[in-house]
Design a protein around this motif. Structure first.
Motif, PDB file in Angstrom:
ATOM      1  N   ALA A 110      31.844  29.742  76.267  1.00  0.00           N
ATOM      2  CA  ALA A 110      32.323  29.425  78.044  1.00  0.00           C
ATOM      3  C   ALA A 110      34.008  29.171  78.264  1.00  0.00           C
ATOM      4  O   ALA A 110      34.296  28.830  77.602  1.00  0.00           O
ATOM      5  CB  ALA A 110      31.260  27.807  78.527  1.00  0.00           C
ATOM      6  N   SER A 111      34.767  29.646  79.461  1.00  0.00           N
ATOM      7  CA  SER A 111      35.408  29.935  79.352  1.00  0.00           C
ATOM      8  C   SER A 111      35.590  29.270  80.889  1.00  0.00           C
ATOM      9  O   SER A 111      35.841  30.759  81.534  1.00  0.00           O
ATOM     10  CB  SER A 111      36.453  31.138  78.819  1.00  0.00           C
ATOM     11  OG  SER A 111      37.867  31.030  79.063  1.00  0.00           O
ATOM     12  N   ALA A 112      36.245  28.145  81.636  1.00  0.00           N
ATOM     13  CA  ALA A 112      36.564  28.480  83.226  1.00  0.00           C
ATOM     14  C   ALA A 112      38.094  29.060  83.281  1.00  0.00           C
ATOM     15  O   ALA A 112      37.680  29.623  84.471  1.00  0.00           O
ATOM     16  CB  ALA A 112      36.726  26.892  82.973  1.00  0.00           C
TER      17      ALA A 112
ATOM     18  N   ARG B 199      31.220  19.588  78.061  1.00  0.00           N
ATOM     19  CA  ARG B 199      30.426  19.373  78.895  1.00  0.00           C
ATOM     20  C   ARG B 199      30.411  21.163  79.637  1.00  0.00           C
ATOM     21  O   ARG B 199      30.749  21.355  80.363  1.00  0.00           O
ATOM     22  CB  ARG B 199      30.189  18.349  80.117  1.00  0.00           C
ATOM     23  CG  ARG B 199      29.428  17.641  80.813  1.00  0.00           C
ATOM     24  CD  ARG B 199      29.875  16.161  81.517  1.00  0.00           C
ATOM     25  NE  ARG B 199      30.476  15.792  82.455  1.00  0.00           N
ATOM     26  CZ  ARG B 199      31.433  16.096  83.191  1.00  0.00           C
ATOM     27  NH1 ARG B 199      31.616  14.879  81.960  1.00  0.00           N
ATOM     28  NH2 ARG B 199      31.968  16.246  83.664  1.00  0.00           N
ATOM     29  N   LEU B 200      28.951  21.325  80.475  1.00  0.00           N
ATOM     30  CA  LEU B 200      28.923  22.698  80.960  1.00  0.00           C
ATOM     31  C   LEU B 200      28.639  22.199  83.465  1.00  0.00           C
ATOM     32  O   LEU B 200      27.536  21.519  82.767  1.00  0.00           O
ATOM     33  CB  LEU B 200      28.348  23.608  80.860  1.00  0.00           C
ATOM     34  CG  LEU B 200      28.310  24.542  79.030  1.00  0.00           C
ATOM     35  CD1 LEU B 200      27.454  24.900  78.588  1.00  0.00           C
ATOM     36  CD2 LEU B 200      29.472  25.259  79.508  1.00  0.00           C
ATOM     37  N   GLU B 201      29.227  22.259  83.563  1.00  0.00           N
ATOM     38  CA  GLU B 201      28.734  22.324  84.959  1.00  0.00           C
ATOM     39  C   GLU B 201      29.281  23.533  86.016  1.00  0.00           C
ATOM     40  O   GLU B 201      29.458  24.230  85.620  1.00  0.00           O
ATOM     41  CB  GLU B 201      30.401  21.126  85.540  1.00  0.00           C
ATOM     42  CG  GLU B 201      30.009  20.084  84.984  1.00  0.00           C
ATOM     43  CD  GLU B 201      31.446  19.053  85.887  1.00  0.00           C
ATOM     44  OE1 GLU B 201      31.056  17.867  85.003  1.00  0.00           O
ATOM     45  OE2 GLU B 201      32.535  19.666  86.591  1.00  0.00           O
ATOM     46  N   PRO B 202      27.863  23.781  86.520  1.00  0.00           N
ATOM     47  CA  PRO B 202      27.736  24.636  87.687  1.00  0.00           C
ATOM     48  C   PRO B 202      28.741  25.230  88.664  1.00  0.00           C
ATOM     49  O   PRO B 202      29.580  24.515  88.134  1.00  0.00           O
ATOM     50  CB  PRO B 202      26.390  23.975  88.007  1.00  0.00           C
ATOM     51  CG  PRO B 202      26.334  22.851  87.928  1.00  0.00           C
ATOM     52  CD  PRO B 202      26.663  22.494  86.906  1.00  0.00           C
ATOM     53  N   ILE B 203      29.187  26.502  88.120  1.00  0.00           N
ATOM     54  CA  ILE B 203      30.874  26.575  89.261  1.00  0.00           C
ATOM     55  C   ILE B 203      30.169  27.544  90.269  1.00  0.00           C
ATOM     56  O   ILE B 203      29.339  28.718  89.840  1.00  0.00           O
ATOM     57  CB  ILE B 203      31.295  27.854  88.208  1.00  0.00           C
ATOM     58  CG1 ILE B 203      31.560  26.862  87.153  1.00  0.00           C
ATOM     59  CG2 ILE B 203      32.543  27.784  89.397  1.00  0.00           C
ATOM     60  CD1 ILE B 203      32.984  27.153  86.704  1.00  0.00           C
ATOM     61  N   PRO B 204      29.773  27.074  91.279  1.00  0.00           N
ATOM     62  CA  PRO B 204      28.747  28.354  92.987  1.00  0.00           C
ATOM     63  C   PRO B 204      29.414  28.803  92.828  1.00  0.00           C
ATOM     64  O   PRO B 204      30.473  28.808  92.913  1.00  0.00           O
ATOM     65  CB  PRO B 204      29.249  26.744  93.784  1.00  0.00           C
ATOM     66  CG  PRO B 204      29.864  25.568  93.664  1.00  0.00           C
ATOM     67  CD  PRO B 204      30.216  26.032  92.485  1.00  0.00           C
ATOM     68  N   ASN B 205      28.654  29.589  92.186  1.00  0.00           N
ATOM     69  CA  ASN B 205      29.067  30.952  93.316  1.00  0.00           C
ATOM     70  C   ASN B 205      29.907  31.802  92.266  1.00  0.00           C
ATOM     71  O   ASN B 205      30.544  32.993  92.115  1.00  0.00           O
ATOM     72  CB  ASN B 205      29.796  31.704  94.580  1.00  0.00           C
ATOM     73  CG  ASN B 205      28.406  30.720  95.729  1.00  0.00           C
ATOM     74  OD1 ASN B 205      27.289  31.413  95.577  1.00  0.00           O
ATOM     75  ND2 ASN B 205      29.305  31.332  96.722  1.00  0.00           N
TER      76      ASN B 205
ATOM     77  N   ILE C   5      35.471  20.560  80.316  1.00  0.00           N
ATOM     78  CA  ILE C   5      34.788  21.221  81.471  1.00  0.00           C
ATOM     79  C   ILE C   5      34.758  22.884  81.345  1.00  0.00           C
ATOM     80  O   ILE C   5      35.777  23.137  81.257  1.00  0.00           O
ATOM     81  CB  ILE C   5      34.900  20.563  82.862  1.00  0.00           C
ATOM     82  CG1 ILE C   5      35.414  19.607  82.751  1.00  0.00           C
ATOM     83  CG2 ILE C   5      33.365  21.414  83.538  1.00  0.00           C
ATOM     84  CD1 ILE C   5      33.956  18.718  82.819  1.00  0.00           C
ATOM     85  N   ASN C   6      33.328  23.587  81.130  1.00  0.00           N
ATOM     86  CA  ASN C   6      33.221  24.776  81.034  1.00  0.00           C
ATOM     87  C   ASN C   6      33.946  25.554  80.088  1.00  0.00           C
ATOM     88  O   ASN C   6      34.332  26.221  79.779  1.00  0.00           O
ATOM     89  CB  ASN C   6      33.174  25.236  82.066  1.00  0.00           C
ATOM     90  CG  ASN C   6      32.104  24.550  83.291  1.00  0.00           C
ATOM     91  OD1 ASN C   6      31.331  24.562  82.401  1.00  0.00           O
ATOM     92  ND2 ASN C   6      32.155  24.895  84.152  1.00  0.00           N
ATOM     93  N   ASP C   7      34.462  24.488  78.346  1.00  0.00           N
ATOM     94  CA  ASP C   7      35.707  25.770  77.289  1.00  0.00           C
ATOM     95  C   ASP C   7      34.805  25.050  76.131  1.00  0.00           C
ATOM     96  O   ASP C   7      35.156  24.109  75.894  1.00  0.00           O
ATOM     97  CB  ASP C   7      36.941  24.496  78.152  1.00  0.00           C
ATOM     98  CG  ASP C   7      37.478  25.505  76.644  1.00  0.00           C
ATOM     99  OD1 ASP C   7      38.961  24.944  76.923  1.00  0.00           O
ATOM    100  OD2 ASP C   7      37.155  26.103  75.321  1.00  0.00           O
ATOM    101  N   LEU C   8      33.428  26.250  76.022  1.00  0.00           N
ATOM    102  CA  LEU C   8      33.180  25.961  74.952  1.00  0.00           C
ATOM    103  C   LEU C   8      32.738  26.705  74.052  1.00  0.00           C
ATOM    104  O   LEU C   8      32.170  27.593  74.527  1.00  0.00           O
ATOM    105  CB  LEU C   8      31.430  25.169  75.482  1.00  0.00           C
ATOM    106  CG  LEU C   8      30.552  24.269  74.169  1.00  0.00           C
ATOM    107  CD1 LEU C   8      31.156  23.347  73.611  1.00  0.00           C
ATOM    108  CD2 LEU C   8      29.485  24.041  74.978  1.00  0.00           C
TER     109      LEU C   8
END
Lengths: 606, 342
Positions: free
Chosen positions: A60-62, A197-203, A6-9
């Motif tokens: 993208a890096s969580a 997968r890219l998932e929105p992170i609120p704020n 997730i969010n590591d791309l």
């Protein structure tokens, strides 16, 4: 079966420059940013206007890592000229997106990757009337394909388009059509990938800005009071002066309806530095912006400013050298050049930002240092910092009063005279090596003197006397030693009991930060010091003394900053093991980790 | 003793003095300095408003020898034009005078010089030119005419740069030529330049007493050495008197140099109109064809704005602006941050 991350791309887009891909890549990057995901972008563009290859990496890096990652998960292969090599840039198990309007040649098929094809050319031909724009819109199709495959919501894309092209609804519409075509095609084909997968992170990115270092530095210079800006275009520094051209009229309130700044594109770098020196001599906050080749040209007048003690600011955005080198690649290879610029015994103050806020703040402060020490001051950045888009905390303004240094007005001179004190331009009045100065326009009868780059005495008179000459040289050195106490201190992260230290500066900060986490996960704990200026401060010496092993990460071949440390502290400097990364691409954590492990290994077996 | 004459701001000519000259006795540059000093005095200009600039060379030393009340800057070889431009940007209320030589301006400094004039930077720029017609025989000069004799007897076959013509072509708005020894002509030309707002270029022929040696010269070092008592110091440079000239407008004047060579000056007449650019250039060429150097005010354009005015700089010099003038408000940065969040 691997679970998608997730969010590591890490996406790499290969296109031809001048084809409009900058636009589509920008939209992609901003869309991921808008989803709240920490992300960074690295643009590898050629020294050319149109037709050569360019690669754009979006990471993208969580976990919030911003450095260039050399493992590429997704390759958008939109440049036939580089396709043969591009298929091998992506990792095993990765995904390649390509335009299958024409079937993929057998030579471009490799095992171990997933191929996702969509007929971008054909789709665009149906949707966009024939025009030069059509080539541009072709790139928008892969934006849609990526959005579908990895989970970027079309509403976010739409919102980015509105932010970017707000005033041109027709452009928004035509881009949206092409992006949507890519999205819908992949949906109809029911394409799936399983790597991420890219998932929105609120704020997630709330309150964060996106900017390039050159813009941040330009704003810092404006807030720092720059009033004379003389420059000559050179990649990668032009956008700094251009940002000043953009912001100055918007930020500086006019005086009697006229401008409080002069910005002049000179005929060459030698004219630029001449103008800066003339303006600094006459009392204005003057600056230029250039790169390594410009510093080479400016050397003579930098020496003049050093010896005649004239405040002047030089923004140097370093690129691949030597000679014309790699104008569009990054490096930190002008450190020695800046430090000892010009013939004779010279030493200069260098401020070294490492992120957007320090680009802004050190730019602002550079004029204070120049005025305080009456000398050239360099702000050393590089192409990675200056021209890539970075996400950052908002730019913060320090509102301290400007430091104009030891500048005597007519009134000051009158007070001095009454107190029996004499103004002597090059005399060590206070014992710190910094003399007092007056500036043309000061009409006091004792104010004027002759400035010269030739030998002079403490009263600015022409002199070939050996005692006068040595006095000035020694005092200049003393002034430099005083600067050691005032330049920005290193940022240090240390834990007790850790005996390995890593030192770096500038844009090496991000790859080193990530490398340290990886080393820690593999059992090697390290302390870290980020050097922020030259001359080196006592904290650098102390850090060296505290650690048994020191790795010094630099993006140049010859370990230029390490050499300076060794020169200042030979015994402590002997501990340094240089980690040198200098292929023109922004350093990666992997390169840092690999070199450190290799060095540690050979140290064991030695 | 009678009171020294005072100008309109109650200064005497002595108030415009500088340090003693270190030029060779008889040097044309000293004569120019004297005319410059006289011009400032006669024009009643306050020395505290003047800044003196120069490059490197003999002529570049001379600003120290006049107007010691003014700030001065002896910069680096060939770059005085850029330094002067920068100083002018920082404080356009200051009155710059630049002193340079033919090497400093027409060789190494050629590029910067051209662009300064293109911008019409406000300056009185004097080239103390001892390169024309091989006045400094043996030394390379970009202003040395075709046919002049160089070191070892070689004849120069590379065309000369005519600084007056170059200045006219590139946008200077006051272009004059004179001769160092013609005080009557030079002083008013300098005054005119000082009063002019824009690039005022004065190409002043200035014979060198020392480097004018060549075979056959009766004043050459070789001749002198050969005729001196051998116990004399061979580094001896005989003192010369400054060469003077005084001739009417519209006439020619032949000047004998220290080494016996001659040049012909032609002074522009009363009926000459300096505002016609093409005619100015043609007149220069006409004189060259006749083997003469044109002197006087060759070209004048009062209609071009000076650089600082083109840039629309505020009246207060940039060097005197305060933090309040220069630092934008915090709210502006907050707005920029908000923009960069999009």
């Amino acid at each position: 079966m691997d679970t998608p991350l997730i969010n590591d791309l890490n996406i790499c887009v290969a296109t031809e420059n001048g084809s409009g891909s900058a636009s589509s890549n920008n939209i992609l990057f901003k869309a991921i940013f808008k989803m709240g995901i920490p992300c960074s972008s690295k643009n590898m563009f050629p020294s050319n206007i149109q037709g050569l290859p360019t690669w754009y990496q979006i990471r993208a890096s969580a976990e919030g890592y911003l450095s260039r990652k050399d493992v590429i998960d997704v390759m958008v292969m939109f440049n036939d000229a580089t396709a043969a090599k591009d298929i091998y840039r992506v990792r095993d198990g990765g995904v390649i997106l390509y335009d299958d309007s024409t079937p993929l040649s057998a030579s471009l098929k490799r095992d171990g990757v997933q191929y996702v094809g969509f007929p971008a050319n054909k789709l665009v031909a149906k949707l966009v009337p024939a025009s030069p724009l059509r080539a541009k819109q072709r790139n928008m199709v892969y934006v849609g394909a990526l959005a579908y495959l990895f989970g970027i919501d079309m509403s976010v894309i739409k919102s980015v388009l509105e932010d970017t092209f707000g005033k041109k609804p027709a452009v928004i519409e035509s881009n949206l059509i092409c992006i949507d075509a890519g999205y819908q095609y992949c949906k109809e084909q029911n394409y799936k990938q399983n790597i991420a997968r890219l998932e929105p992170i609120p704020n997630g990115n709330q309150g964060k800005i996106i900017t390039e270092g050159n813009t941040a530095a330009a704003l810092g210079a404006i807030y720092g009071g720059a009033s004379v800006i003389c420059w000559y275009p050179i990649t990668p520094s032009s956008s700094l002066a251009e940002a000043m051209e953009y912001y100055l009229p918007r930020l500086r309130k006019p005086k009697d309806g006229k401008k409080t700044y002069a910005i002049v594109q000179a005929e060459d770098e030698i004219a630029s530095v001449g103008m800066v020196v003339g303006a600094g001599w006459a009392g204005a906050r003057a600056m230029t912006s250039t790169s390594g080749p410009g510093v080479s040209l400016m050397n003579e007048s930098i020496g003049l400013a050093y010896y005649a003690e004239i405040p002047s600011v030089f923004f140097i955005i370093q690129r691949g050298g030597p000679s014309t080198g790699l104008p569009t690649r990054t490096q930190q290879a002008d450190i020695s050049l800046m430090y000892g610029a010009s013939h004779g015994d010279t030493r200069h103050i260098i401020l070294i930002p490492h992120d957007m806020n320090s680009c802004f703040d050190l730019a602002r402060q550079s004029f204070d240092y120049a005025d305080r020490f009456q000398t050239p001051v360099f702000v050393a950045m590089d192409l990675d910092l200056g021209m890539n888009m970075w996400s950052s905390e908002p730019l913060k303004l320090n509102q301290d009063a400007y430091d104009y240094g030891k500048r005597l007005s007519a009134q000051n001179l009158e007070e001095w005279t009454k107190a029996g004190k004499k103004f002597r331009r090059y005399f060590d009045q206070d014992g710190d090596g910094i003399p007092y100065r007056t500036v043309p326009g000061n009409e006091h009868r004792l104010a004027s003197y002759f400035t010269r780059g030739s030998g002079h005495d403490a009263d600015a008179r022409y002199s070939e006397d050996e005692h006068d000459y040595k006095y000035i040289l020694d005092r200049l050195r003393k002034k430099f030693e005083t600067a050691r106490k005032f330049v920005p201190k290193p940022i240090i992260e240390r834990e007790r009991g850790v005996k390995t230290g890593i030192i770096c500066y500038g844009s090496s900060f991000e790859p080193v930060r990530e490398a340290r986490d990886r080393l820690k996960a593999r059992g090697l704990r390290t302390n870290h010091m980020l050097i922020r200026a030259l001359p080196l401060t006592s904290e650098v010496r102390d850090f060296l003394a505290e650690h048994d092993t020191i790795y010094f990460v630099e993006q140049n071949r010859d370990g230029q900053m390490a050499a300076i440390i060794k020169d200042d502290w030979p015994e402590l400097g002997a501990k340094i093991v240089s980690v040198l990364i200098y292929n023109g691409l922004p350093a990666t954590p992997l390169e840092v980790v690999n070199q450190i492990f290799a060095a540690a290994q050979s140290a064991k077996t030695a | 003793m009678a009171d020294a004459k005072l100008n309109r701001i109650n200064l005497s000519e002595k108030d415009y003095d500088g340090a003693p000259s270190t030029m060779c006795r008889g040097c044309g540059h000293d004569a120019i300095s004297a005319s410059v000093q006289r011009a400032y005095f006669e024009s009643s200009i306050d020395p505290r408003k003047v800044v003196k600039l120069s490059g490197i060379g003999c002529s570049s030393k001379t600003p120290a020898y006049f107007l010691s009340q003014s700030f001065g800057f002896n910069a680096v070889h060939g770059r005085m034009s850029a330094v002067a431009t920068g100083a002018n940007l920082a404080n356009h209320a200051l009155l710059p005078i630049g002193v340079s030589g033919d090497g400093d301006t027409s060789a190494i400094g050629l590029g910067n010089f051209c662009h300064m004039m293109r911008r019409n930077v406000n300056i009185t720029y004097i080239i103390e030119n001892n390169g024309v017609y091989g006045l400094t025989k043996g030394q390379f000069s970009a202003t040395a005419d075709v046919g002049s004799v160089m070191k070892g007897g070689k004849v120069n076959d590379i065309p000369a740069i005519d600084l007056a013509e170059l200045a006219i072509t590139l946008g200077a708005t006051y272009v004059a030529r004179s001769f160092s020894g013609d005080r009557k002509q030079l002083t008013p030309l300098v005054q005119g330049a000082l009063a002019h707002k824009g690039s005022a270029i004065l190409d002043v022929i200035s014979p060198c007493v020392t480097f004018n040696n060549h075979e056959g010269s009766t004043k050459s070092l070789k001749y002198v050495k050969g005729h001196l008592d051998p116990i004399h110091d061979l580094d001896f440079i005989p003192p010369y008197e400054n060469i003077e000239a005084d001739y009417d407008e519209g006439t020619d004047h032949e000047v004998e140099m220290h080494d016996g060579s001659r040049i012909i000056l032609h002074k522009l007449g009363q009926d000459y109109d300096p505002t016609n650019k093409l005619q100015a250039i043609q007149t220069i060429h006409g004189a060259i064809a006749e083997g003469k150097f044109l002197t006087g005010l060759i070209y004048y354009n009062p209609n071009r704005k000076e650089f600082a005015e083109e840039l629309n700089l505020c009246d207060i010099p940039l060097s005197e602006l305060t933090q309040d003038d220069l630092q934008p408000p915090l709210e502006a940065l907050e707005r920029i941050n908000a923009d960069l969040m999009k």
